[in-house]
Design a protein around this motif. Sequence first.
Motif, short mmCIF file in Angstrom:
data_model
loop_
_atom_site.label_atom_id
_atom_site.label_comp_id
_atom_site.label_asym_id
_atom_site.label_seq_id
_atom_site.Cartn_x
_atom_site.Cartn_y
_atom_site.Cartn_z
N VAL A 37 0.80 -1.22 0.00
CA VAL A 37 0.00 0.00 0.00
C VAL A 37 0.84 1.28 0.00
O VAL A 37 0.55 2.23 -0.74
CB VAL A 37 -0.95 0.00 1.22
CG1 VAL A 37 -1.70 1.33 1.33
CG2 VAL A 37 -1.95 -1.15 1.12
N ALA A 38 1.89 1.31 0.80
CA ALA A 38 2.65 2.55 1.03
C ALA A 38 3.19 3.20 -0.25
O ALA A 38 3.17 4.43 -0.37
CB ALA A 38 3.78 2.30 2.01
N PRO A 39 3.71 2.44 -1.23
CA PRO A 39 4.29 3.10 -2.41
C PRO A 39 3.26 3.69 -3.36
O PRO A 39 3.64 4.45 -4.27
CB PRO A 39 5.05 1.95 -3.11
CG PRO A 39 5.12 0.84 -2.14
CD PRO A 39 3.93 0.98 -1.27
N LEU A 40 1.99 3.38 -3.20
CA LEU A 40 0.98 3.86 -4.13
C LEU A 40 0.89 5.39 -4.07
O LEU A 40 0.77 5.96 -2.98
CB LEU A 40 -0.39 3.25 -3.79
CG LEU A 40 -0.50 1.72 -3.85
CD1 LEU A 40 -1.87 1.28 -3.36
CD2 LEU A 40 -0.23 1.22 -5.26
N PRO A 41 0.93 6.06 -5.20
CA PRO A 41 0.82 7.52 -5.20
C PRO A 41 -0.46 8.01 -4.55
O PRO A 41 -0.49 9.10 -3.97
CB PRO A 41 0.86 7.88 -6.70
CG PRO A 41 1.56 6.73 -7.35
CD PRO A 41 1.16 5.52 -6.56
N SER A 42 -1.51 7.21 -4.61
CA SER A 42 -2.79 7.61 -4.03
C SER A 42 -2.89 7.33 -2.53
O SER A 42 -3.86 7.73 -1.89
CB SER A 42 -3.93 6.87 -4.74
OG SER A 42 -3.70 5.48 -4.73
N CYS A 43 -1.88 6.65 -1.98
CA CYS A 43 -1.87 6.37 -0.54
C CYS A 43 -1.38 7.61 0.21
O CYS A 43 -0.24 8.04 0.05
CB CYS A 43 -0.96 5.19 -0.22
SG CYS A 43 -0.63 4.97 1.54
N GLN A 44 -2.25 8.17 1.03
CA GLN A 44 -1.88 9.37 1.79
C GLN A 44 -1.40 9.04 3.20
O GLN A 44 -0.72 9.86 3.83
CB GLN A 44 -3.07 10.32 1.86
CG GLN A 44 -3.48 10.88 0.51
CD GLN A 44 -4.67 11.82 0.61
OE1 GLN A 44 -5.78 11.41 0.95
NE2 GLN A 44 -4.45 13.08 0.31
N ALA A 45 -1.76 7.87 3.69
CA ALA A 45 -1.36 7.46 5.04
C ALA A 45 -1.56 5.97 5.19
O ALA A 45 -2.34 5.35 4.45
CB ALA A 45 -2.19 8.21 6.08
N LEU A 46 -0.87 5.38 6.18
CA LEU A 46 -1.07 3.97 6.52
C LEU A 46 -1.86 3.89 7.83
O LEU A 46 -1.64 4.68 8.74
CB LEU A 46 0.27 3.26 6.70
CG LEU A 46 1.11 3.04 5.43
CD1 LEU A 46 2.40 2.31 5.79
CD2 LEU A 46 0.34 2.26 4.39
N ALA A 47 -2.76 2.92 7.89
CA ALA A 47 -3.58 2.71 9.08
C ALA A 47 -3.68 1.22 9.35
O ALA A 47 -3.95 0.44 8.44
CB ALA A 47 -4.97 3.30 8.88
#
Length: 259
Positions: A37-47
């Motif tokens: 998830v983290a490398p995705l440009p659309s990922c703004q934060a991890l939860a």
Amino acid sequence: MASKGLSELATAFRRLHRPGSPLVLANVYDVVSAKAVAPLPSCQALATASYAVALAAGTSDDDLTLEQNLAAARLIGKVAAEHNKPLTVDLQDGYGNKLEEAVRLAIIDAGAVGINLEDYDRERKRFYTVDEAAARVKAAVEIGAKQGLPDFVVNARCDTLVQGGDIDEAVERGRKYLAAGATTVFVWGGGKRGGISRAEVEKLVTAFGGRLNVSLKWPSGGLTISELAGIGVARISVGPTIMLLAMAEYERQAKQLLG
């Protein structure tokens, strides 16, 4: 004490909670999911999602210990730091009198800039009173500030509906949590109840000034992200849904291979 960089991430994370332009979170539970998830440009934060973290640890959500939860958070935090993404950790009910330790270690060890905090005491199987729960929200915010994160984000979860209560109690509790310093309130409807209805979402958005977190019925079956944005929510999450979908696909592929 948190670094200046972490403090800046906390501020950025808080600003992502915009009513009508919601933060969307693809919840993770371990290093592998975080790296997806983290490398995705659309990922703004991890939860993180505690239910999924518990399954990966070989236990249940009710039996997940603070130590097990933080062990996963530390590993996920390394991935978040690598990609300079904010991390928020699902701390369940805050583990009773371990709340200060839980928040402090989530910040210092995992690099978290936010948490989920429930209002149902899992150990004693009862709700914290609204004043007790609000005080715990306030304490979590203050602990974050003491660790150098004045913009520490608390997503206060209200379990009134899933425990058989009504929407008016959820409104009362949510307002108290926001007044105590919560950034958003997560009102969980639960699977048996069928989640929360559109009318309930609208009522909660009005009552909370948009500062509502909704669990998305995904990939189908409920209000869409665009519909929830139109109503005015500030945050959308999916809990363990992606993990469960991934494991179903894992099983399907294994059956095909072994069959």
